[in-house]
Design a protein around this motif. Structure first.
Motif, mmCIF file in Angstrom:
data_model
loop_
_atom_site.group_PDB
_atom_site.id
_atom_site.type_symbol
_atom_site.label_atom_id
_atom_site.label_comp_id
_atom_site.label_asym_id
_atom_site.label_seq_id
_atom_site.Cartn_x
_atom_site.Cartn_y
_atom_site.Cartn_z
ATOM 1 N N ASN A 1 3.056 -3.808 17.735
ATOM 2 C CA ASN A 1 4.390 -3.680 17.170
ATOM 3 C C ASN A 1 5.403 -3.130 18.152
ATOM 4 N N VAL B 1 12.818 3.344 9.521
ATOM 5 C CA VAL B 1 12.719 2.072 8.784
ATOM 6 C C VAL B 1 14.097 1.417 8.719
ATOM 7 N N ALA C 1 7.736 0.487 2.739
ATOM 8 C CA ALA C 1 7.840 0.678 4.193
ATOM 9 C C ALA C 1 8.031 2.147 4.543
ATOM 10 N N ALA D 1 4.661 3.737 4.195
ATOM 11 C CA ALA D 1 3.789 3.288 5.283
ATOM 12 C C ALA D 1 4.163 3.963 6.594
ATOM 13 N N GLU D 2 5.456 4.124 6.846
ATOM 14 C CA GLU D 2 5.918 4.803 8.058
ATOM 15 C C GLU D 2 5.416 6.239 8.100
ATOM 16 N N LEU E 1 8.180 -6.905 5.002
ATOM 17 C CA LEU E 1 7.221 -5.941 5.556
ATOM 18 C C LEU E 1 6.566 -6.490 6.822
ATOM 19 N N THR F 1 8.997 -6.477 9.844
ATOM 20 C CA THR F 1 9.329 -5.135 10.324
ATOM 21 C C THR F 1 8.101 -4.376 10.810
ATOM 22 N N TYR G 1 5.175 -3.621 9.219
ATOM 23 C CA TYR G 1 4.360 -2.833 8.296
ATOM 24 C C TYR G 1 3.309 -3.737 7.662
ATOM 25 N N ASN G 2 2.294 -4.028 8.453
ATOM 26 C CA ASN G 2 1.262 -4.960 8.026
ATOM 27 C C ASN G 2 0.130 -4.282 7.267
ATOM 28 N N ASN G 3 0.205 -2.952 7.123
ATOM 29 C CA ASN G 3 -0.867 -2.212 6.462
ATOM 30 C C ASN G 3 -0.540 -1.913 4.999
ATOM 31 N N VAL G 4 0.462 -2.580 4.434
ATOM 32 C CA VAL G 4 0.816 -2.399 3.023
ATOM 33 C C VAL G 4 0.084 -3.457 2.198
#
Length: 249
Positions: free
Chosen positions: A29, A70, A131, A134-135, A157, A160, A162-165
């Motif tokens: 990222n 974010v 997000a 997650a951040e 997501l 930006t 945030y692939n872990n949501v």
């Protein structure tokens, strides 16, 4: 002249190959986050955090840092991006809104979740609240009942970083029993009463933050703490949210 032309082409190819290798070696990222930190609304974002959030009493540095990082403008429709950091909610389509920045910060701080916690969000919307969580290093599970918004949130997501949501299309009243129990639950639409199924999916000692009340009147933002016997409710402040719905056609 022909030899010189070949050299120019060869050197250009080497340069391109080197740049490609450079990007391939970066963390997944890094390229995106660098562009986020230099986005055209950076000054507005900082002013939002300083004047709307910190000045109103939000003390959690974890929350304010997430609000600084974010890119809120990436979670609103393109034609409203210039208003993304204003002190107001914004429409995101399908009669839904993205909450006022201060309310997002207030609810997130009141949730009192920390990195590594497992949190359920009801009402993904455009994905902004997910997000933020997650951040903060939180493991996020989020449910949206409107198919078009669920897809939009996934795209927002992903682009930006945030692939872990974990996202799911479904009825928020039912929660996500396969992943329960949760350390905390945050609801971004207003049911008329506290959903019992969600209380059951909350860990003992866990916190739920949600607006409660009918559509026609001012609702109350509630903090619910689950005890070994029952729950303890605290009313935090008056709010106005879209209703939490059971079905969408």
């Amino acid at each position: 002249m022909q030899k010189r032309s070949y050299n120019i082409i060869f050197n250009a190819c080497l340069k391109k190959a080197g740049m490609l290798l450079f990007f391939l070696l970066l963390p997944a990222n890094s390229v995106f986050m660098q562009s986020n930190e230099n986005h055209p609304y950076q000054e507005q974002q900082e002013a939002m955090v300083r004047n709307q959030i910190i000045a109103r009493g939000i003390k959690s540095k974890t929350v304010t840092d997430a609000m600084r990082k974010v890119p809120r403008h990436m979670f609103v429709p393109y034609n409203t991006r210039t208003f993304a950091y204003n002190d107001q909610p914004l429409p995101i389509g399908h009669n839904q809104t993205i909450s006022q920045p201060y309310i997002v910060a207030y609810m997130t701080e009141a949730l009192d979740a920390k990195a590594g916690d497992k949190v359920l969000e009801i009402g993904t919307g455009s994905g902004y609240q997910a997000a933020i969580l997650a951040e903060m290093g939180i493991e996020v599970y989020t449910i949206e009942i409107i198919p078009e918004l669920a897809e939009t949130a996934k795209r927002n997501l992903k682009r930006t970083g945030y692939n872990n949501v974990n996202t799911r299309l479904g009825d928020g009243y039912a929660g996500w029993p396969d992943e329960a129990p949760f350390d905390a639950i945050i609801i971004t639409a207003a049911p008329e009463t506290i959903p019992q199924a969600l209380v059951e999916q909350l860990k003992t000692g866990g916190t739920m933050i949600l607006p409660v009340g009918p559509r026609e009147s001012t609702q109350s933002l509630k903090k619910v703490v689950k005890r070994s016997k029952g729950i303890r409710q605290t009313t935090l402040l008056p709010v106005r949210f879209v209703p939490m719905i059971r079905s969408y056609n």
